[in-house]
Design a protein around this motif. Structure first.
Motif, short mmCIF file in Angstrom:
data_model
loop_
_atom_site.label_atom_id
_atom_site.label_comp_id
_atom_site.label_asym_id
_atom_site.label_seq_id
_atom_site.Cartn_x
_atom_site.Cartn_y
_atom_site.Cartn_z
N THR A 178 0.82 -1.21 0.00
CA THR A 178 0.00 0.00 0.00
C THR A 178 0.86 1.26 0.00
OG1 THR A 178 -0.11 0.05 2.42
CG2 THR A 178 -1.82 -1.19 1.25
N GLY A 179 2.16 1.09 0.25
CA GLY A 179 3.05 2.23 0.31
C GLY A 179 3.14 2.85 1.69
N SER A 180 2.37 2.32 2.64
CA SER A 180 2.38 2.85 4.00
C SER A 180 2.49 1.69 4.98
CB SER A 180 1.11 3.66 4.28
OG SER A 180 1.01 3.98 5.65
N ASP A 181 3.58 1.67 5.75
CA ASP A 181 3.75 0.60 6.73
C ASP A 181 2.64 0.62 7.78
OD1 ASP A 181 6.02 -0.12 5.40
OD2 ASP A 181 7.40 0.90 6.78
N MET A 182 2.23 1.81 8.19
CA MET A 182 1.17 1.93 9.18
C MET A 182 -0.15 1.39 8.64
SD MET A 182 -0.15 5.35 11.19
CE MET A 182 1.50 5.61 11.85
N GLN A 183 -0.44 1.69 7.39
CA GLN A 183 -1.68 1.23 6.78
C GLN A 183 -1.69 -0.29 6.63
OE1 GLN A 183 -4.04 3.41 6.30
NE2 GLN A 183 -5.56 2.00 5.44
N GLU A 184 -0.55 -0.86 6.25
CA GLU A 184 -0.48 -2.31 6.09
C GLU A 184 -0.62 -3.03 7.43
OE1 GLU A 184 3.10 -3.19 4.06
OE2 GLU A 184 2.42 -2.39 2.13
N ARG A 185 -0.02 -2.48 8.47
CA ARG A 185 -0.14 -3.10 9.79
C ARG A 185 -1.58 -2.99 10.30
NH1 ARG A 185 3.20 -4.95 13.69
NH2 ARG A 185 2.36 -4.92 15.80
N LYS A 186 -2.22 -1.87 10.04
CA LYS A 186 -3.61 -1.70 10.46
C LYS A 186 -4.50 -2.71 9.74
CE LYS A 186 -7.36 1.69 10.61
NZ LYS A 186 -7.77 3.09 10.28
N ARG A 187 -4.24 -2.92 8.45
CA ARG A 187 -5.02 -3.91 7.70
C ARG A 187 -4.84 -5.30 8.27
NH1 ARG A 187 -3.44 -4.70 1.48
NH2 ARG A 187 -1.47 -5.26 2.51
N LEU A 188 -3.60 -5.66 8.59
CA LEU A 188 -3.32 -6.99 9.14
C LEU A 188 -3.96 -7.14 10.52
CD1 LEU A 188 -1.94 -9.72 9.17
CD2 LEU A 188 0.17 -8.58 9.92
N THR A 189 -3.89 -6.11 11.34
CA THR A 189 -4.48 -6.17 12.68
C THR A 189 -5.98 -6.39 12.62
OG1 THR A 189 -2.75 -4.69 13.53
CG2 THR A 189 -4.74 -4.94 14.86
N GLN A 190 -6.64 -5.73 11.69
CA GLN A 190 -8.08 -5.91 11.53
C GLN A 190 -8.42 -7.32 11.07
OE1 GLN A 190 -9.08 -2.72 8.83
NE2 GLN A 190 -9.35 -1.22 10.48
N LEU A 191 -7.62 -7.86 10.17
CA LEU A 191 -7.85 -9.22 9.69
C LEU A 191 -7.66 -10.24 10.82
CD1 LEU A 191 -6.05 -9.09 6.22
CD2 LEU A 191 -8.52 -9.19 6.64
N LEU A 192 -6.63 -10.05 11.62
CA LEU A 192 -6.37 -10.96 12.73
C LEU A 192 -7.49 -10.91 13.77
CD1 LEU A 192 -2.53 -10.44 13.27
CD2 LEU A 192 -3.66 -12.48 12.36
N GLU A 193 -8.00 -9.73 14.02
CA GLU A 193 -9.10 -9.60 14.99
C GLU A 193 -10.34 -10.31 14.49
OE1 GLU A 193 -11.44 -8.70 18.21
OE2 GLU A 193 -9.25 -8.70 17.96
N ASN A 194 -10.60 -10.22 13.20
CA ASN A 194 -11.75 -10.92 12.63
C ASN A 194 -11.59 -12.43 12.76
OD1 ASN A 194 -13.00 -12.28 9.97
ND2 ASN A 194 -14.29 -10.57 10.63
N LEU A 195 -10.39 -12.93 12.51
CA LEU A 195 -10.14 -14.37 12.62
C LEU A 195 -10.17 -14.83 14.07
CD1 LEU A 195 -7.32 -14.93 9.97
CD2 LEU A 195 -9.80 -15.07 9.69
#
Length: 252
Positions: A178-195
């Protein structure tokens, strides 16, 4: 000529007969009550089995690491629990090696819908099918692969923990950056919370790690996941090749 009994004699005889019948009923009553109590006791589910069944119906699964007594009970009384669940078209699956027990729909369950065109929308009244996004499916595939690799190295039943940072480059390989480390980590955190809500992973701990739950082995179809990974990798490589070609054409 015999004299007919008068009214007083008849009343006395009826009273004696009623007393005899009443005394006979009293003699038979204890045996009748005992037989009814015995039949009622036989038909009642044992309290410990009832507790295990209620827990499974409420949560869907449990691990021996957190509920050792309930797990041992379920593993020992699977036949009884399956019989109790039969009217619901459910069964108990026990993974002794990984210390996991969970509810599953019986293999021959057809549901109320006989229209073949709507089989993809199959649902069980007590266990609804969950629809996952592409990103969720991808992360599940990566986590399952990691889980099985660790089991091959450390043995089946080993606790598998991974750092959140180690998952970021794997997602980027298939989904792109995505070009943003913060944005990519936020995306991963949301996915992990859903799982996590589906029992696939634990919460992120103080060491920024998660534990992959053994349920992930039984929930996912390995053939479908492998096909998904290959398809996404091909798309990523195709996109990278097109980008390189575009850059080459624009070079004077």
């Amino acid at each position: 000529m015999q004299q007919e009994p008068d009214i007083f004699d008849r009343m006395a005889a009826q009273g004696a007969g009623a007393q005899a019948e009443q005394s006979l009923s009293k003699e038979e009553l204890p045996a009748l009550v005992e037989s009814r109590i015995a039949a009622h006791s036989i038909s009642r589910t044992p309290p410990n089995a009832r507790q295990a069944l209620q827990f499974l119906l409420a949560h869907g699964w449990l691990e021996s690491a957190t509920k050792p007594k309930l797990f041992n009970l379920i593993a020992a009384q699977t036949t009884l629990l399956d019989a109790l669940l039969e009217p619901l078209d459910l069964r108990v699956v026990v993974d002794d090696v990984r210390g996991l027990a969970f509810l599953a729909v019986v293999p021959d369950y057809a549901g109320d819908d006989t229209d073949e065109s709507e089989q993809d929308d199959w649902t069980h009244p007590l266990m609804k099918r969950q629809r996952l996004t592409l990103e969720q499916s991808l992360l599940l595939a990566l986590l399952r692969r990691e889980f099985l690799q660790r089991e091959q190295e450390s043995g089946t039943g080993a606790v598998v923990r991974v750092t959140v940072d180690s998952l970021l480059p794997q997602l980027e390989t298939y989904l792109g950056s995505t070009g943003s480390d913060m944005q990519e980590r936020k995306r991963l955190t949301q996915l992990l919370e859903n799982l996590r809500t589906h029992g696939m992973v634990s919460e992120v701990d103080a060491q920024d790690c998660i534990t992959i739950r053994p349920m992930i082995v039984h929930l996912l179809n390995p053939e479908n996941l492998q096909t998904l990974l290959l398809r996404l990798r091909a798309l990523a490589e195709q996109g990278g090749a097109q980008g390189s070609a575009g850059n080459a054409e624009g070079t004077p």
